[in-house]
Write an enzyme that holds these catalytic residues in place. Sequence first.
Site, short mmCIF file in Angstrom:
data_model
loop_
_atom_site.label_atom_id
_atom_site.label_comp_id
_atom_site.label_asym_id
_atom_site.label_seq_id
_atom_site.Cartn_x
_atom_site.Cartn_y
_atom_site.Cartn_z
N ARG A 1 0.87 -1.19 0.00
CA ARG A 1 0.00 0.00 0.00
C ARG A 1 0.90 1.23 0.00
NH1 ARG A 1 -2.62 1.11 4.23
NH2 ARG A 1 -2.10 -0.68 5.53
N TYR B 1 -0.95 -3.45 -7.26
CA TYR B 1 -0.95 -4.08 -5.95
C TYR B 1 -2.36 -4.08 -5.34
CZ TYR B 1 -0.25 -5.05 -1.07
OH TYR B 1 -0.38 -5.60 0.18
N GLY B 2 -2.77 -5.21 -4.84
CA GLY B 2 -4.14 -5.41 -4.36
C GLY B 2 -4.67 -4.31 -3.44
N LYS C 1 -9.06 -2.01 0.95
CA LYS C 1 -8.84 -0.85 1.83
C LYS C 1 -9.45 0.43 1.27
CE LYS C 1 -7.06 -3.23 5.02
NZ LYS C 1 -6.17 -4.24 4.57
N HIS D 1 -10.58 -2.86 11.14
CA HIS D 1 -9.49 -3.61 10.50
C HIS D 1 -9.20 -4.83 11.37
CE1 HIS D 1 -5.06 -3.37 8.83
NE2 HIS D 1 -5.79 -4.21 8.14
N CYS E 1 1.00 -7.44 11.18
CA CYS E 1 1.28 -7.57 12.62
C CYS E 1 0.50 -8.70 13.29
CB CYS E 1 1.01 -6.26 13.33
SG CYS E 1 2.19 -4.98 12.89
N THR F 1 -3.97 -12.31 10.23
CA THR F 1 -4.15 -13.60 9.55
C THR F 1 -3.54 -14.72 10.38
OG1 THR F 1 -4.02 -12.40 7.46
CG2 THR F 1 -3.90 -14.79 7.34
N ALA G 1 5.00 -10.54 -0.25
CA ALA G 1 4.38 -11.48 -1.19
C ALA G 1 3.13 -12.05 -0.52
CB ALA G 1 5.37 -12.59 -1.52
N ARG H 1 3.33 -4.22 16.96
CA ARG H 1 4.73 -4.65 17.07
C ARG H 1 5.42 -3.75 18.07
NH1 ARG H 1 7.35 -7.71 12.48
NH2 ARG H 1 5.51 -8.32 11.30
#
Length: 625
Positions: A87, A222-223, A231, A250, A274, A277, A387, A419
């Site tokens: 992003r 980029y997605g 987003k 989020h 962070c 997933t 990736a 983090r």
Amino acid sequence: MSNVKELLKEKLTAEHFDRLMAVDNVKIHKFVADAIELTSPERVFVCTDSQEDVKYVRRMAVESGEERSLETPGHTYHFDGPDDQGRDREITKYLVPKTETLSEALNQIEKEEGLVEIRGLLKDSMKDRTMILRFLSLGPTGSVFSIPCVQATDSWYVAHSEDLLYRSAYEQFRKIGTDENVFCFLHSAGELSENMVSVNVENKRVYMDYTKDTIYSVNTQYGGNTMGLKKLALRLTIRKADREGWLAEHMFISGVHGPAGRKTYLAGAFPSACGKTSTAMLPGESIMGDDIAYFRKINGEFRAVNAESGIFGIIQNVTAKDDPNIWDVLHKPGEVIFGNILVADKEPYWLGMGAETPEKGVNFSGEWFKGKKDAKGKDIPLAHKNARYTVALKALANCDPELNSPEGVVLGGLVYGGRDAKASVPVQQSFDWAHGIVLYGASLETETTFAIIGAEGVMEINLMSIQDFLAIPLGKYIQNNIDFVKGIKKPPLVFGVNYFLKDKDGKFVNGMRDKHVWVKWMELRVHGEAGAITCPTGQIPCYDDLVKLFKQVLNKPYTKEDYVKQFTIRVAENLAKIERVIQYHSQNVPNSPQIVHDTLKATRKRLTEAGDKHGDYISPFDLAH
Ligand code: GTP
Ligand code: SPV
Ligand code: MN
């Protein structure tokens, strides 16, 4: 535009014109006509929900060269350009009318000026290409949560990805009212290189017209910059949720299994890269979502849905041992799009995959070999850290059965984590709802990551892990969260986690799988079945409970030394963090609710008093009595 229908009739084939007209909605017709006039596509493909159409998009993604096939049936890969691997905050801006003001913390441009710029870049961008129109739903279809979205793109890869990530909703669109509002997204990858990557990187732009719920994106693939429903939509959704009295977050959503067949849903916010997933993917638990959650109050209950129905997940460090569920999907036939990995002999490779990787192949930099350097003389890694893989959630054996339930699930707990190498303990529970929202959410401090273009490892405050997507005043957003539980019979408990705490030697104090113990502890807490010790920043687990849980969940011993190392309260580090948060709120969040200031000051006081009594590093055993 003189006559919208006439223009559409002229530009679309009869079949596709009929498909579009079957969706009787003024905004959509106008949006499509304008997009066609602006970008001049050679043809327009109106994608319905039919298997035939979806297969066609999939086939074209490969035929166009945007994706290529791997050895395993159904697997393809796609590359984004070297400067298009995440992003991009700098070129992502809100279009703000002259008469309005938006929080200074948000990246913005005057609306007319921005529109002229981005529409200039989009002009004729689809010449000789197909414009693909997709009708999709954020949230389950036929639900109070659903938001209808239209995507226009010249990228078969984007259209294909959205098929895996979102719910197809052409049939739903045929039922919507002619004046109903929908979110509209217009994307063009712009000029492409031989390798099929966007080349005009200096003209990459994502501009958001929140006055029209319309977003433009150009010269990027980029997605996170292109898939409207990810987003881009989140920014519009947060404004809509603010107007309508619900929350868009989020967050992952996961069903955590407790004793006697019980399942408790947790949702959690972590900044990009962070831990969402990785937490939602824990083996043995069920996954409902990994990135965007919507919350509504329904009959006094706190209910949640996943805005999406697939995963655009980080593949770095995905291993057979730590991530068996997704590993399985990434290795068996079925639909998977790999992005920005290394390919050799039609097999995919990534960083930290826990297996041997080849010395050469093809990656986002073209032909790659070990030791290859970029223009600045820096080593190019075999795959990008950011990736990703794209899969539908239903491909996972542990996909939650409630994924498409129109009313969603009742949440037992909320989690915030970033983090933080220095201060926060690995897991703690707040004293109450507002305390958690303020101290774990609105105080979240984290290192920047590879998911966003720019320097990595810089500490920043990232409110509720959602700051990049906030398009309402930050203080209002915090207040909305605090107020949300009014009238809810059993509000979720609020937890703070930190998977990234380090020791004096710079080593992580926890293993990758320890988070599984933390979520099991939360599950027990929701049902009042585990104890806790009060510390200055919340309530931490008792040693004996963790011994049992480490044994039960990971079959590992858990020593007193582990516990002390992980749960020692680091007074000075926490005080320093609180000071930074106090300063941040007073400088950047002019309308931060009073409770934020009060909670931060009370925390400072608790920390100072505890430090005076026990010293700078307080063993959890010293707090137990
Ligand atoms: P987005 O998709 O960008 O929103 O990110 P996310 O929040 O879903 O992040 P994800 O869970 O994919 O984790 C990102 C990175 O954190 C990966 O590279 C993981 O290897 C790493 N990570 C996850 N959990 C842990 C952990 O417990 N310890 C350490 N050291 N790293 C972890
Ligand atoms: C994030 O960056 O938070 C992601 C990936 O989930 S992106 O699609 O880039 O938003
Ligand atoms: Mn994300």
